[in-house]
Write a protein that holds these residues in place. Structure first.
Motif, PDB file in Angstrom:
ATOM      1  N   THR A  55       2.067  -4.585  -7.858  1.00 20.27           N
ATOM      2  CA  THR A  55       2.595  -3.479  -8.307  1.00 20.27           C
ATOM      3  C   THR A  55       3.348  -4.548  -9.364  1.00 20.27           C
ATOM      4  OG1 THR A  55       4.287  -4.681  -6.391  1.00 20.27           O
ATOM      5  CG2 THR A  55       3.285  -2.742  -5.889  1.00 20.27           C
ATOM      6  N   ARG A  83       7.977  11.422 -12.846  1.00 20.05           N
ATOM      7  CA  ARG A  83       6.869  10.653 -13.742  1.00 20.05           C
ATOM      8  C   ARG A  83       7.835   9.280 -14.400  1.00 20.05           C
ATOM      9  NH1 ARG A  83       2.752   9.081 -16.277  1.00 20.05           N
ATOM     10  NH2 ARG A  83       2.715   7.763 -18.051  1.00 20.05           N
ATOM     11  N   MET A 128       2.560   1.853  -3.144  1.00 21.65           N
ATOM     12  CA  MET A 128       1.421   2.215  -4.611  1.00 21.65           C
ATOM     13  C   MET A 128       1.224   3.994  -4.284  1.00 21.65           C
ATOM     14  SD  MET A 128       1.221   0.273  -6.115  1.00 21.65           S
ATOM     15  CE  MET A 128       0.264   1.077  -7.337  1.00 21.65           C
ATOM     16  N   GLU A 129       1.511   4.126  -3.057  1.00 20.55           N
ATOM     17  CA  GLU A 129       0.322   5.544  -2.792  1.00 20.55           C
ATOM     18  C   GLU A 129       2.208   6.322  -3.409  1.00 20.55           C
ATOM     19  OE1 GLU A 129       0.142   6.123   1.720  1.00 20.55           O
ATOM     20  OE2 GLU A 129      -1.735   4.838   1.775  1.00 20.55           O
ATOM     21  N   LEU A 157       3.779  10.166  -9.333  1.00 19.76           N
ATOM     22  CA  LEU A 157       2.790  11.117 -10.582  1.00 19.76           C
ATOM     23  C   LEU A 157       2.244  12.582 -10.079  1.00 19.76           C
ATOM     24  CD1 LEU A 157       1.346   7.188 -11.578  1.00 19.76           C
ATOM     25  CD2 LEU A 157       3.484   8.462 -12.788  1.00 19.76           C
ATOM     26  N   ALA A 158       1.739  12.556  -9.368  1.00 17.69           N
ATOM     27  CA  ALA A 158       0.908  13.418  -9.057  1.00 17.69           C
ATOM     28  C   ALA A 158       2.100  15.101  -8.840  1.00 17.69           C
ATOM     29  CB  ALA A 158      -0.084  13.905  -7.747  1.00 17.69           C
ATOM     30  N   ASN A 159       3.286  14.783  -7.813  1.00 19.97           N
ATOM     31  CA  ASN A 159       4.052  15.477  -8.005  1.00 19.97           C
ATOM     32  C   ASN A 159       4.757  15.725  -9.426  1.00 19.97           C
ATOM     33  OD1 ASN A 159       3.010  16.590  -6.010  1.00 19.97           O
ATOM     34  ND2 ASN A 159       3.581  14.568  -4.919  1.00 19.97           N
ATOM     35  N   ASP A 194       0.821  -0.675   0.308  1.00 21.17           N
ATOM     36  CA  ASP A 194       0.087   0.485  -0.105  1.00 21.17           C
ATOM     37  C   ASP A 194       1.199   1.235   0.162  1.00 21.17           C
ATOM     38  OD1 ASP A 194      -2.192  -1.890   0.209  1.00 21.17           O
ATOM     39  OD2 ASP A 194      -2.996  -1.675   2.314  1.00 21.17           O
ATOM     40  N   VAL A 251       4.257   5.451  -5.950  1.00 16.07           N
ATOM     41  CA  VAL A 251       4.020   6.093  -7.062  1.00 16.07           C
ATOM     42  C   VAL A 251       3.067   6.966  -6.951  1.00 16.07           C
ATOM     43  CG1 VAL A 251       3.520   4.844  -9.375  1.00 16.07           C
ATOM     44  CG2 VAL A 251       5.017   3.808  -7.461  1.00 16.07           C
ATOM     45  N   GLU A 252       1.766   7.339  -6.379  1.00 19.95           N
ATOM     46  CA  GLU A 252       0.538   8.130  -6.953  1.00 19.95           C
ATOM     47  C   GLU A 252       0.557   9.344  -6.801  1.00 19.95           C
ATOM     48  OE1 GLU A 252      -2.510   6.589  -4.441  1.00 19.95           O
ATOM     49  OE2 GLU A 252      -2.920   4.862  -5.624  1.00 19.95           O
ATOM     50  N   TRP A 253       1.593   9.395  -5.663  1.00 23.23           N
ATOM     51  CA  TRP A 253       2.535  10.255  -5.375  1.00 23.23           C
ATOM     52  C   TRP A 253       3.440  11.307  -6.343  1.00 23.23           C
ATOM     53  CZ3 TRP A 253       7.278  12.495  -3.630  1.00 23.23           C
ATOM     54  CH2 TRP A 253       7.016  14.025  -2.873  1.00 23.23           C
ATOM     55  N   ALA A 282       9.315   6.986 -10.927  1.00 26.05           N
ATOM     56  CA  ALA A 282       7.869   5.955 -11.155  1.00 26.05           C
ATOM     57  C   ALA A 282       7.907   4.912 -12.285  1.00 26.05           C
ATOM     58  CB  ALA A 282       5.884   6.725 -11.265  1.00 26.05           C
TER      59      ALA A 282
END
Length: 180
Positions: free
Chosen positions: A131, A111, A99-100, A106-108, A96, A102-104, A114
């Motif tokens: 994953t 990429r 994945m958090e 991408l959002a920042n 978990d 990776v999302e962070w 990631a």
């Protein structure tokens, strides 16, 4: 000879040949070993990777950070990194957190990190993973226990095949040979 050094003869021939054929051996690889939990031996993993790059005659900078993402960014840890090695374990909480992260990333606007992420898992491989898009290298769970018991860093490294899998994955990703 320090106990933490690996034996140059233990370098897998294919990896040694791959490193020798890289177009620009003078190019520096920048690796960040990021832990999802501070109890994991990420410092030892980073030190071992640095030693392996020396044995492969590759110039590398290996940094360490984690588990706080924002603090790591403020300290400049994510800047100029070619490959991100995320150290976790086989728990669902670790998956978990991965994945958090990776999302962070991408959002920042990170990429590239990631996409060049290797998940170094301490423990045994198990069923299907959320994953599967990432390169996954399994390090023996006994890695940390052996380090504590013997007082030596990475006592298994000189002969264990697993000790070179992570270095191989990092080289692949750093030079564009890893998973797309």
């Amino acid at each position: 000879m320090r106990a933490s050094k690996t034996n140059p003869a233990a370098v897998p021939a294919a990896l040694k040949e791959q490193a020798a054929q890289l177009p620009s051996k003078a190019q520096s690889i920048s690796v960040l070993v990021f832990t999802l939990d501070t109890h994991l031996p990420f410092c030892e993993i980073a030190e071992h990777l640095a030693e392996q790059f020396t044995e492969l005659e590759l110039t590398a900078q290996v940094g360490m950070a984690g588990p706080q993402r924002v603090k790591s960014v403020l300290e400049g840890k994510f800047t100029g990194v070619d490959v991100l090695v995320v150290v976790g374990d086989t728990s669902s909480e670790s998956e978990d957190r991965l994945m958090e992260l990776v999302e962070w990333l991408l959002a920042n606007g990170r990429r590239d990190l990631a996409e060049n992420l290797i998940y170094a898992v301490l423990g045994h491989e198990y069923q299907n993973h959320a994953t599967s898009a990432f390169s996954r290298v399994v390090l023996p769970r006994s890695y940390y226990a052996r380090t504590q018991q013997s007082g030596l860093k990475l006592p298994w490294a000189a002969s264990a095949r697993e000790s070179w899998e992570l270095a191989n994955a990092v080289v692949d990703y750093a030079f564009g040979l890893g998973a797309e």
